[in-house]
Every structure is written in C-alpha cells, then in structure tokens.
Motif scaffolding. Structure first.
Motif, PDB file in Angstrom:
ATOM      1  N   VAL A 101     -40.618 -20.826  72.705  1.00 50.74           N
ATOM      2  CA  VAL A 101     -40.903 -20.521  74.113  1.00 50.74           C
ATOM      3  C   VAL A 101     -42.377 -20.198  74.307  1.00 50.74           C
ATOM      4  O   VAL A 101     -42.998 -20.626  75.274  1.00 50.74           O
ATOM      5  CB  VAL A 101     -39.984 -19.372  74.610  1.00 50.74           C
ATOM      6  CG1 VAL A 101     -40.007 -18.203  73.679  1.00 50.74           C
ATOM      7  CG2 VAL A 101     -40.367 -18.922  75.994  1.00 50.74           C
ATOM      8  N   THR A 102     -42.960 -19.476  73.342  1.00 49.35           N
ATOM      9  CA  THR A 102     -44.369 -19.113  73.436  1.00 49.35           C
ATOM     10  C   THR A 102     -45.250 -20.352  73.394  1.00 49.35           C
ATOM     11  O   THR A 102     -46.155 -20.520  74.210  1.00 49.35           O
ATOM     12  CB  THR A 102     -44.721 -18.213  72.240  1.00 49.35           C
ATOM     13  OG1 THR A 102     -43.684 -17.259  72.083  1.00 49.35           O
ATOM     14  CG2 THR A 102     -46.005 -17.516  72.441  1.00 49.35           C
ATOM     15  N   VAL A 103     -44.953 -21.213  72.428  1.00 51.28           N
ATOM     16  CA  VAL A 103     -45.743 -22.426  72.264  1.00 51.28           C
ATOM     17  C   VAL A 103     -45.642 -23.297  73.497  1.00 51.28           C
ATOM     18  O   VAL A 103     -46.643 -23.803  74.015  1.00 51.28           O
ATOM     19  CB  VAL A 103     -45.263 -23.190  71.009  1.00 51.28           C
ATOM     20  CG1 VAL A 103     -45.991 -24.502  70.866  1.00 51.28           C
ATOM     21  CG2 VAL A 103     -45.433 -22.346  69.771  1.00 51.28           C
ATOM     22  N   LEU A 104     -44.424 -23.441  74.001  1.00 50.47           N
ATOM     23  CA  LEU A 104     -44.218 -24.321  75.150  1.00 50.47           C
ATOM     24  C   LEU A 104     -44.921 -23.787  76.390  1.00 50.47           C
ATOM     25  O   LEU A 104     -45.428 -24.553  77.204  1.00 50.47           O
ATOM     26  CB  LEU A 104     -42.721 -24.496  75.401  1.00 50.47           C
ATOM     27  CG  LEU A 104     -42.008 -25.284  74.305  1.00 50.47           C
ATOM     28  CD1 LEU A 104     -40.517 -25.308  74.562  1.00 50.47           C
ATOM     29  CD2 LEU A 104     -42.551 -26.701  74.221  1.00 50.47           C
ATOM     30  N   ALA A 105     -44.938 -22.463  76.545  1.00 47.66           N
ATOM     31  CA  ALA A 105     -45.633 -21.885  77.694  1.00 47.66           C
ATOM     32  C   ALA A 105     -47.107 -22.264  77.651  1.00 47.66           C
ATOM     33  O   ALA A 105     -47.695 -22.630  78.675  1.00 47.66           O
ATOM     34  CB  ALA A 105     -45.474 -20.372  77.685  1.00 47.66           C
ATOM     35  N   THR A 159     -42.913 -14.593  63.750  1.00 51.56           N
ATOM     36  CA  THR A 159     -43.215 -15.931  64.258  1.00 51.56           C
ATOM     37  C   THR A 159     -43.723 -15.876  65.693  1.00 51.56           C
ATOM     38  O   THR A 159     -44.647 -16.583  66.056  1.00 51.56           O
ATOM     39  CB  THR A 159     -41.986 -16.854  64.168  1.00 51.56           C
ATOM     40  OG1 THR A 159     -40.887 -16.230  64.817  1.00 51.56           O
ATOM     41  CG2 THR A 159     -41.612 -17.131  62.736  1.00 51.56           C
ATOM     42  N   VAL A 160     -43.102 -15.022  66.538  1.00 49.82           N
ATOM     43  CA  VAL A 160     -43.536 -14.975  67.933  1.00 49.82           C
ATOM     44  C   VAL A 160     -44.964 -14.473  68.025  1.00 49.82           C
ATOM     45  O   VAL A 160     -45.794 -15.026  68.747  1.00 49.82           O
ATOM     46  CB  VAL A 160     -42.584 -14.104  68.782  1.00 49.82           C
ATOM     47  CG1 VAL A 160     -43.192 -13.816  70.145  1.00 49.82           C
ATOM     48  CG2 VAL A 160     -41.252 -14.806  68.958  1.00 49.82           C
ATOM     49  N   TRP A 161     -45.281 -13.421  67.285  1.00 50.43           N
ATOM     50  CA  TRP A 161     -46.629 -12.873  67.396  1.00 50.43           C
ATOM     51  C   TRP A 161     -47.662 -13.760  66.724  1.00 50.43           C
ATOM     52  O   TRP A 161     -48.678 -14.103  67.319  1.00 50.43           O
ATOM     53  CB  TRP A 161     -46.676 -11.448  66.811  1.00 50.43           C
ATOM     54  CG  TRP A 161     -46.055 -10.445  67.713  1.00 50.43           C
ATOM     55  CD1 TRP A 161     -45.977 -10.511  69.077  1.00 50.43           C
ATOM     56  CD2 TRP A 161     -45.440  -9.217  67.345  1.00 50.43           C
ATOM     57  NE1 TRP A 161     -45.338  -9.418  69.572  1.00 50.43           N
ATOM     58  CE2 TRP A 161     -44.997  -8.596  68.536  1.00 50.43           C
ATOM     59  CE3 TRP A 161     -45.205  -8.574  66.140  1.00 50.43           C
ATOM     60  CZ2 TRP A 161     -44.344  -7.370  68.540  1.00 50.43           C
ATOM     61  CZ3 TRP A 161     -44.559  -7.348  66.146  1.00 50.43           C
ATOM     62  CH2 TRP A 161     -44.123  -6.751  67.336  1.00 50.43           C
ATOM     63  N   VAL A 162     -47.373 -14.151  65.468  1.00 51.71           N
ATOM     64  CA  VAL A 162     -48.408 -14.858  64.705  1.00 51.71           C
ATOM     65  C   VAL A 162     -48.505 -16.323  65.119  1.00 51.71           C
ATOM     66  O   VAL A 162     -49.562 -16.789  65.542  1.00 51.71           O
ATOM     67  CB  VAL A 162     -48.147 -14.721  63.192  1.00 51.71           C
ATOM     68  CG1 VAL A 162     -49.141 -15.558  62.406  1.00 51.71           C
ATOM     69  CG2 VAL A 162     -48.247 -13.261  62.790  1.00 51.71           C
TER      70      VAL A 162
END
Lengths: 689, 689
Positions: free
Chosen positions: B244-248, B500-503
């Motif tokens: 989700v982070t990457v896609l944003a 994974t979400v943070w890094v």
C-alpha cells in the motif's frame, strides 16, 4: 439513563455478532466434544450470516419497491411504511413458515453459585476451563424457553444496537441537514414545542394512561404491576414524534418552508427531549418505603438529572463541532477531501463516544454536533467535502432508518413477549391524540402572541396531524422490555408506529390540500414579506405596538446571540463574517488578526468596493424592496421592528433593516451559496444594509 | 477455513461491544448485588466508550499528521507507517503509563459441570437465574490472569473484527478501484504471480522455517510444539503482500502504469490466494496416528478445499456483481442516486454474507464482487452514483486501513502473549526475502517468454523490493493465537510488517530513481506502443515468430474471454457494447432485442454516422497511428499480432487491428470516460477498427 440498560431476557445480539465475534472452538483439539462445539459455532456463524442476509435482502427489496413507487409517483406509502410491510411479511414467514428445529429444544445446563452474578464466570469441564460472560438475568418461568424458538431469537437484536449504531447517523443527519434559514427564523417556536410541548405531552399522556391502568385494574385486565412512573415513562417515549413520512412529502411537494421548519425542528429536538425525559423519569426513585408515591426531593433530583444530561450533551456536541470547525479552518485540509471527510466523520462519531464516556446521552450530543457542524464547519470544508459528507450521512441515515422500520415490522411477529391489551392500546391511541392537542393548540396560541408570522390554524392542524411516531419511540421502547409494564408499552408503541406511519403518513397529501396549505413553493423565493407582516407593520394601532413589543422582548435573547455569533463566533470558526479586527476591541488587535482568516479581509474589501452591486445582485431584491417600502412608510422602519440592527454594524455603515431581517438574509444567502455550490466566497451582505 | 475460528484466550471484543451490546443489569431491582452489577456494567460501558474514543482520536491525529506530511510533500513515511507509530506510542502509554486498578485483581468464580461446554449456561444464584454465553476455552495457567490487566485486554479486539468488518471494505475497494486497462493487459502475469507465485513463496518460506524450527530445537530454544503444518501456515499468511505504501507513492509520482498494475494486481489477488491457502493448510489433517506426517489423501483433500473455496467465492462474488448490474440496467434507478448507492452498498455487502453463509470466504468473494461491479455495474450507474460509491468505499477503506495499522502498533505492546524468538525472527526475515525472490525472478523469466511487453530487470527488482506485508498478513496471524507456535508467528508477523512498511515503504522513492523507473507518466498517454514492441514487430526473424506464437497461445484463452465479454456479457449487463441483435444468432432475435438496451442501438447508430470523426477524436490517435504504421510495414499487421480481430467484428466492418489492441483501446476509452465523468454515453470505439 444508565438505568435503562437492562438485560433483555429474550433479546440476543446474534446477528451483529457476525460483525464482531465468531467463536469457533479449538479446531486442533481431537476430542469429540470440542469438534461438536466447533461445528456448533460454525453453524451459528453461518446462521448469523443468513439472518443478516435476510435483512439486507429485505432492504434491497424495499429500495427497489421505493424506486417503483417514486417512478410512478405513488405518494400514499412512504419507504418507511413499505419497509415495515416487508418486515411484517418476513416476520410472518419466520414465525409460522419455518418449523422449529428439534435439536434446539433443550434446557441448557445450569450450575449454582452462592455469590452474586459476576460478569465473567469460569466453567470447569473435567479439568478444562471455559470462560463465560454474563448475558443478563432470566425469568425463572422462561428457563425452559432459552434455547427454544432459536430462529425467532436469532433475528432479534440487542436493543442497544438501535441506540449505539442506528440512531446516531439518523439524528446526526437530521441536525446536519437542518434548513438553517427557516430553522433559525422559527427557533423560538421550535424550542417551545420541543421542550414545553414534549413535557406537556408526556404528562398528559402519562396521567391519562394512569387512568387507563386504574381502569384495567378495576376490570381485572392487569395481571402485574404497573406504576405511575411507568405511565410517565410511556408518556415520555411516545412523545418523541417522527414525521419522516410527512416531511418527505413536504420536500417532494415543496410545501411551505416555515411549516416544514416547525415540524422538522420540533421532531428533531423533541427526540432529544424525549430521551432525556425518559432517563430522568427512570432516575426518579423515591427513597424509603413509599417507592411509588410522590417525593419532592426525588422529583427535583429528576429535574436536575434532566437539566444536567441535556446541557452536558449539548455542550459536548457543540464543543466537538467547534473543535472540528477550528481544525478545518486552521489547516489546509481542504486540499485533500478524503482526509477532510474522514476527519469530519471521526470527529462527529467521537462526540457520541465522548458523551457516553462522560455519562451524558450520545444521541443528543450527536444532534447538537450535527447542527454545529452545519453552522460552522460546513463553511470551511472544500466544495468536494461538503458533498461527500452530506452524501455519506445521507446514505447512512437512509440505511439505518429503513433498517429500523423493517425491523419494526419483523418485531411484531418475532418478539416473543408481546402483551396485547385492547384497553391499554385504545387508551394509548386516545391519549397520544389528546396529548398532541394539548401540546400544539395552547402553545401555538401563546406563540402567536409573540410571532410576527402567525402560525395559522391550518398549520396548527397540520402539526397536529403530523404527530407520527417512529424510530425514536421504538428504540426507547425496545430498550427495556424486562417487566410486564414495559412489554405492554412496547407492544402498544409498535402498534402506534404502524398506525400513524401508514394512516397519517399516507394521508398527508390529501390533508395538505384539504387544509389549503400551499405547495410548490420555490425555496429561494418564499422569503418575501408575507401580507401578514405587511399588515402588522402598516397598522400603527395599539395592538400592533403591543405585538411588536412582545416580539421584541421574546427576540431579545436571540438577537443577542445572533450578534455574538455573527461578530465573534463566525469569524473565529469559519472563513466568513466580518474580520475580527473590526469587531473586537482594539486592544485585542494581535489576537484578532491572528484568528481572522485572510479570506475575511478579502470579502470585506470586495464588499466595500462593490457595495451597491452586491445589494442589487444577491437575489434579495424583493426583500430589499419590501424593506425600503417599509422605511418609506414612516416611523415603522426601525421603530416597529425594534432592534435597529446597530449592534453589529460596527463599522458604522448604513443600517436600514433590522438584525432579524439581516439574519434572514444571511441565512438565505448561505443557502444560496449551498445551492450554487460553485463558489466558496461568502458575500457578507449582512455587513452593509 | 472454519477451523481457523478459534477462541483467542486473551482477546476480547470489549471495544466493539460498545457498538453492539451494553448490558446493564436489572435497574429496578432493590438488592445490593444487582446495584453493584449495574454499576459495573455502566462502568464497563463508559470504559468501552473511552477505548473506542482513544482509537478515534488516534486516527484523527494520524489524519492531521498525514495532512501535514502531504502538505510538506514528505514521502518517506506513509500514513499507514504513521498510524503504526501513533499506535505504538499509545501502546507504550497503556502498557507502562497506567497503573493497573486493584479491583480487577481477582480470580473469577468458577463452577464445575460434567457435560461438555455449551454455548449457553444458566447460573443459579439463590433462586435467581442468570444467562451466560461461552467466550472460549481458557488456558489453565491463565485463569488467575483473566481479570488482570483489564486495561490492556480492553483495547484488544476480537480478531474476527478484522475479518468481518475491517478487511471487506479494504478488499472491495481494491477490486472496485482496479485500473482496468493496465490490469487486463497484464492479467496473465498477475494471475501467475498471484497463484503460482504465492504457492511458491508459501512452500519456500514454509520449508525454510521448518529448518529454522529444527535449528531452534537443536539449540533448545523451542519450548513447545511446532509442526511442519505450522510452518506452512506461516508461509501462507506471510505470503500475502500489501504494498500500500509503495502504491501510494507510485500514484503520487505517476510511475509506470504497467508496473503499478502488476504490483497492485498481484497484491490484491495474492491476498485472496493467501487466505484460501492458509485455510487449506489448516484443513490438511492427516488421519490416523501419524498426524504430522505427509498424507497424500489429506494433501489432495487440501488441494480440493483450496479449489472449492476459491472457485466458490469467485462465483459468489461474480454472481452478486452480475445481479447488481442487471438490476441497475433494467430499472431506472439512476434517477435516484441515493437509492442506487444504497442498493449498490447492500448488494456488495450481501456478497460477503452470502459467501460466509455458504461456507466460502467472504473476503475473497468481496474482491471478485468489486471487480465485477467495476467492470459492469459501474457503467450502469448514474454519474452521481459512480462518484458516491467510489467516495463511500474510499472513505471506508481509508478508515479501515488506518485503523488496522494503528491497531498493529498498539498490539505490539498490549498483546499479552508475545513470544519473541530471535532465531525465528531472523529466520523469517531471511525466508520471506528468499521466498519473494523465488516468486518474482523465475516467474518473470517464464512470463517474459510469452510477453510482448517484457517485464524488465528493474521492474523485477522493484517488485522484489515492494514485497511489503500489511493488513492481510496481520489479520490472518491474529485470527488464531491460541497455540505457542501461532503466538510466535503473530509476534514475528508484526515485526515483519513494521520493518517492511517503514524501511521498504520509506525507501520507495530512492529505489525508484535508483532503478531508473520512469515517473511522471501521463496515465492517458502511456498507451503508445513502446519501442520494445516496435522492435519485436519489425524483426521478422525466427525469434520473433516464436515469441508471437507463444504470446498467441498464452493469450488465446484470454482473447476468447474478451470476445465473449464484449459481444455478450457487456451488452446483456450494461448499456454499452454492440446491440445483442447483431451479435447473437438470428433465432435469438426476440430475446436479444429484449435484453439490449436502447442506448446500445443509439451508440451503434451514432458510431455508424460519425465513424471517422470518432476515430480521430477519441484521444487514441497516437495508437491508431502506431497501428497503421505497423500495417504499412507489410505482413506484420495481423500476421504477427495473430488474432486478426475477426472474432468480434460481427458486422463485417474493417478490422485493421488486433483484438488485444482493441481491448486496450476499449479499456482506455472507458477510463477516459471515468476521468471526464461528464458524459454517460459510451463510444464503442472497439466496434469499428
């Protein structure tokens, strides 16, 4: 209020359980019994899904039929009435169509304990411990019924679902969608009907019902206790009117805006009053032996509870609204409508929780939060978010309302402790009629003494007619069905809702034409001074003077508030209004310029430049004309109208109209702004005239 | 799958209880004990409100900080990462900041029973009966802990909340907001990554973790059972990626559309695969004594379970979508956007319930329902409803997602059965890395054999990098934390999500530039044939032929489907597409004309009239040009591209391009339609070329 949260012996929350808890049991165990329990839990989860699905299909069916009705312009049956009919049909099917499964016919095992009931209980089954939670007390005569009629119990909700999930969006939407112009113009009357009227209605109905109960005792129709406080409680819950059907037709036919505002405002506010009133009556517990005699101290304690809960909830709601307004004003959140909408939703929901956490009434707080949000925050939201929030709450409101009404239909057949008492039911129907009459007619007479725009006879009859009962009365009644008295009340409330929604709701259109109430009013055009007010203004006799004086007095507090709101609250909380630098004393200069939005200066400057243009272009021309003609009429201009609008024209500009008219104009211009939705710039016309 | 529903000894649903059940106790009773229980229930209700309020304020804070970050264009921390940080902070405060209240430190009373546990238990307290419901089995070593640390238990949810309330809107939104053009263009690759890739990842991780577990046993770090199936289960739940982070960031920077589609499509589909895979692994229960050895029949049963649940859920989702499309097509519901939106919402929700009621997986059904709704129903909705439904699910998705992530932060400190095993955690980090590599690189190599647009090396590295874990892995892990192995898995999953979400999430922007992935792509412009495809098309050597053949074969099934969809499903379910009268055989005439929407004829007629106009005006000019140039190139036109597009040009019109290109154009024109939002008329461009 907390005293209302009673165990409902026959009410279980199984359907919503699906939404939150599905307990399977130890899937990895090898023992037979665990497998059996697992299977049972799985079966129960599946059953829950089926039940919730039933409701959803019911709502889907309702929506499709509503569409058909709207498509064919059928007006005699509103969507809520329809939802009830479908609910009834499904109720009949569940009740009589499905044979009870045999495996459920067993009495659950019981165990004894010397201590009192605790919220958590451990069960020791041959060395393994299981945790149990308390569901509620159960009547000893019903023990063998616990597992019976499982299907019927399945489709019954925990009554708190209504209060904590379904009512808040309905009530919030009501507050948020108030048509502010007409609402504020009639605020005094609305508050009178809501507070005084609901109290009158409650006591009239309560006393009449006490007579009915006495009669029933004489006839021998009453088999259990029914106290005076029960009667008053019934009076309180049945005084919550809900003319949703009538208002929908008003909306569709564009009926008179003032009548709409009176009815809508009254119904919204009296819901809040009825909740708090009913909690206060429950809180009335005389001490000592005479538990059901009048006790002055207990009575005053109840009054105190009423005032405390009401004002506390009001403050909570208003405070959250104000915080939201400040947050949306001082951040540039409106660049991200999604964030803005989410914030708006969360803040509005937190009102409910905050109030509940503090021991106030969440539903009431949510109402005032909605009004505050509409009055302040709405102005700060981006164009996109104003639409999104409106639509979000519109959908939630629609679903919740139709759910409640279809559940009502269902409950008539699936609720298992109905007590149908013909005398009580007939008595209740008569009482609510009389109670409503004692509310509307005397109060209208009193209000007309002070109103410039009279509440005419046909309006009064329409208000009398529109005393429908709906979601709130039902939610209050179902909240507690533990005692005999409450069960009888619940049954009666259900019947009253059915009858009023179908009969009065269906009769709205004929009634409107029979009473000669004008329809097809353009909401932007009905602000022109009616002939009534002209006559009053032109008549210089003693009667007119006396009236204007009464009006002046009654409006004094309101005008104070309006001035305060316009000069200080609006500029602090929104981007509109005059700059604070011009309304606050000069020593507050730095603070004022810090709090004032740059837009406010812009509006101000623009206004200064295009003064006359604006006045002639803002669509209030008729009104301006009316105003001028009044001024031309001699001393009546600011004399008869009294206020003289000088309080808030701090810049010393010409003030030819009264603050009340300015208010109307402001509200009008705001609504036009809402309607056009295209520009966010607010023309502060009221700053000039 | 049902086997996953296990009692979570330490997990209680108290916060949501507020939303559904607030049990007070017998307010009218006179006894002291009942008053005490009433007070307790009241206190509990208040506590629930406070807890839910905590979460809401947490979300509010997150929203405000997100705004600040977006405002200042900070990209290294996504909202979900932020939500986790706030959750962590609140978790720390709850854990260490609040002293445990003393009155909770008591062991609840227990009672014995010979029979097995039942769902309902009666408690006899000196003649009064109380009803109790089963919460779950409780570990004997924790009995004295039941009422302890009440505060921490208060803020823990029933894990089924995640599955039944929070995940469905997230997953539905994912399906509903698929960028169809790129998604369908890469469907084959997406399905390969999702099914084959997830299976590979699951088995690689499972086997590596089994090695780690064996190592731990040797070192003596393992204190309880940890079976091979547990390892595989861990492999399944941790294979659900959630970038989700990457896609944003992709969205914000307008990164390459194909890469976006590959990542997004893979993550959406592999969530579904991971759920079903984990249920199938749980369903793998070898019979007999060797309960943890390989058993072929049990294995095939598991495969059967996988296929059954997956296809069943798929059919459920698609069926509800189709029904909604039919209802919205054949009623004029679009005149009433509120009704339409409500219907859409209810139908989409009913998918979930229907699937659960039938024993399939609701979340998976909801995904396919979302895709179907976007593909068919979306075309039938009114302009207003398309916006409303998008926005409604956008808000729900946003709130649910941030709620889950902030809950994750909280859970790190408030979950009471964490088992931090350094070896297991390090092993898991290595395994997921290796598992991801075994998924992406070999499959990309295989896929590139068949793809015209190659998945380039930098894309593969980016996909490798974007293997974040999020909501789904967490929800699957928290669903069952009853055994030692599961508790260790839960702790490890939590840490993997954080890391994974943070890094990886924070490193997306640097990684994009490091890998030279183009950003700032105009979503409407990147359809022009890339230089890659030109080269392939121009090269007439054996390699090119071989490739086109592979492509042709692999795309055959898809093209079949496309033809069927375009000629029959689209016209039946929506207002677009060619009239059925022209695509169905003539003997179906009456049925065809009955099913075809009048608009379809209109589109058709219009198209016939303004043929060339449309082709030059629809924004696909570049594409048309590219197409023409290919045709001019000699035999390559329909020869190399293979399909020849004759299958669907039933009217015998000129067909200069392949069906695949037509598909792209169609999807493109649809998205343009979505973008413009102004006109509802669909230009069926694909009908001509």
């Amino acid at each position: 209020m907390e005293a209302l949260r009673q165990p409902l012996k026959t009410m279980l929350p199984p359907v919503w359980i699906l939404l939150i808890t599905v307990y399977g049991l130890n899937a990895e165990g090898d023992g037979m019994e665990e497998l059996a329990t697992e299977k049972e839990a799985e079966e129960s989860h599946r059953q829950d899904s089926v039940n919730l699905l039933t409701f959803i299909l019911l709502l889907t069916l309702t929506i499709l039929t509503i569409w058909l009705f709207k498509h064919r312009r059928v007006r005699f049956l509103h969507e809520t009435g329809l939802a009830m009919i479908y609910g009834l049909l499904v109720g009949v099917i569940l009740r009589y169509g499905i044979p009870a499964t045999s495996y459920n016919h067993k009495t659950p095992p019981s165990c004894s304990l010397k201590e009192g009931p605790v919220s958590t209980l451990l069960l020791n089954v041959s060395g393994k411990f299981f945790e149990y939670t308390l569901k509620g007390e159960i009547n000893s005569r019903e023990i063998h019924n616990v597992e019976q009629n499982d299907m019927l119990r399945k489709v019954t909700f925990d009554p708190e679902v209504f209060f904590n999930i379904l009512l808040p969006p309905i009530i919030f939407h009501a507050g948020y969608s108030l048509k502010k112009r007409h609402f504020f113009r009639n605020l005094g009357s609305i508050i009178t009907y809501a507070f005084l009227g609901t109290a009158i209605s409650c006591f009239v109905i309560g006393n009449l019902m006490y007579g009915v109960v006495k009669l029933m005792q004489m006839v021998g129709q009453l088999t259990d206790k029914f106290y005076y406080t029960d009667c008053l409680f019934f009076g309180a819950i049945i005084s919550a009117t809900d003319p949703v059907t009538v208002l929908a037709i008003f909306n569709e036919l564009h009926a008179d805006g003032d009548l709409y505002a009176l009815l809508f405002g009254e119904s919204v506010m009296n819901d809040a009053v009825a909740i708090v009133l009913s909690s206060s009556i429950v809180a009335y517990q005389p001490s000592g032996a005479n538990t059901h005699m009048f006790d002055a101290s207990a009575f005053f304690k109840s009054v105190g509870v009423f005032l405390g809960i009401f004002s506390g909830s009001f403050v909570m709601g208003a405070a959250t609204g104000v915080v939201t307004a400040l947050v949306t004003k001082f951040t540039k959140l409106h660049c991200f409508p999604l964030l803005e909408t989410a914030l708006f939703f969360l803040m509005s929901w937190s009102t409910f929780l905050l109030a509940e956490a503090c021991g106030f009434t969440g539903v009431v707080a949510v109402l005032f939060c909605g009004i505050t949000q509409a009055h302040y925050t709405y102005n700060n939201l981006s164009e996109e978010s104003t639409k999104r929030t409106k639509q979000l709450f519109e959908v939630l409101h629609f679903l919740a309302e139709n759910f409640i009404f279809s559940y009502m239909g269902l409950a008539l057949f699936t609720f298992q402790n109905h007590i149908f008492s013909p005398i009580f039911i007939i008595g209740a129907f008569l009482s609510i009629f009389i109670g409503r009459a004692f509310n509307i007619y005397p109060l209208s007479f009193l209000l007309n003494l002070g109103r410039r725009h009279k509440i005419k006879g046909n309006f009064q009859h329409m208000m009398m007619f529109a005393g429908l009962r709906g979601a709130m009365a039902f939610a209050l009644a179902i909240r507690d069905t533990a005692t005999y008295a409450r069960q009888m009340m619940f049954t009666t409330t259900l019947l009253i809702v059915f009858f009023t929604v179908w009969v009065f709701g269906g009769g709205t259109t004929p009634m409107l034409s029979w009473l000669h109430i004008r329809v097809g009013v353009d909401p932007d055009q009905d602000l022109q001074p009616s002939t009534d007010s002209f006559q009053v203004l032109q008549g210089d006799g003693p009667q007119a003077e006396g009236q204007s004086k009464t009006k002046q007095e009654s409006a004094w507090l309101f005008r104070m508030w309006y001035t305060f709101d316009h000069n200080y609250l609006k500029p602090i909380l929104t981007h509109s209004g005059p700059p604070l630098t011009s309304t606050l004393p000069s020593y507050c200069g730095p603070l004022a310029s810090c709090l004032t939005s740059p837009q406010a200066y812009e509006n101000h400057e623009q206004l200064r430049d295009h003064d006359s243009d604006l006045i002639h272009n803002d669509g209030n021309l008729t009104f301006m004309f009316g105003d001028t003609s009044i001024t031309a009429n001699g001393a009546s201009g600011s004399g008869v109208d009294g206020a003289g609008g000088s309080g808030w024209s701090a810049n010393g500009k010409r003030s030819g109209s009264t603050s009340e008219e300015a208010l109307e104009r402001e509200l009008d211009s705001r609504e036009q702004e809402l309607l056009s939705r295209g520009t966010r710039l607010v023309f502060p016309i009221e700053d000039h005239v």
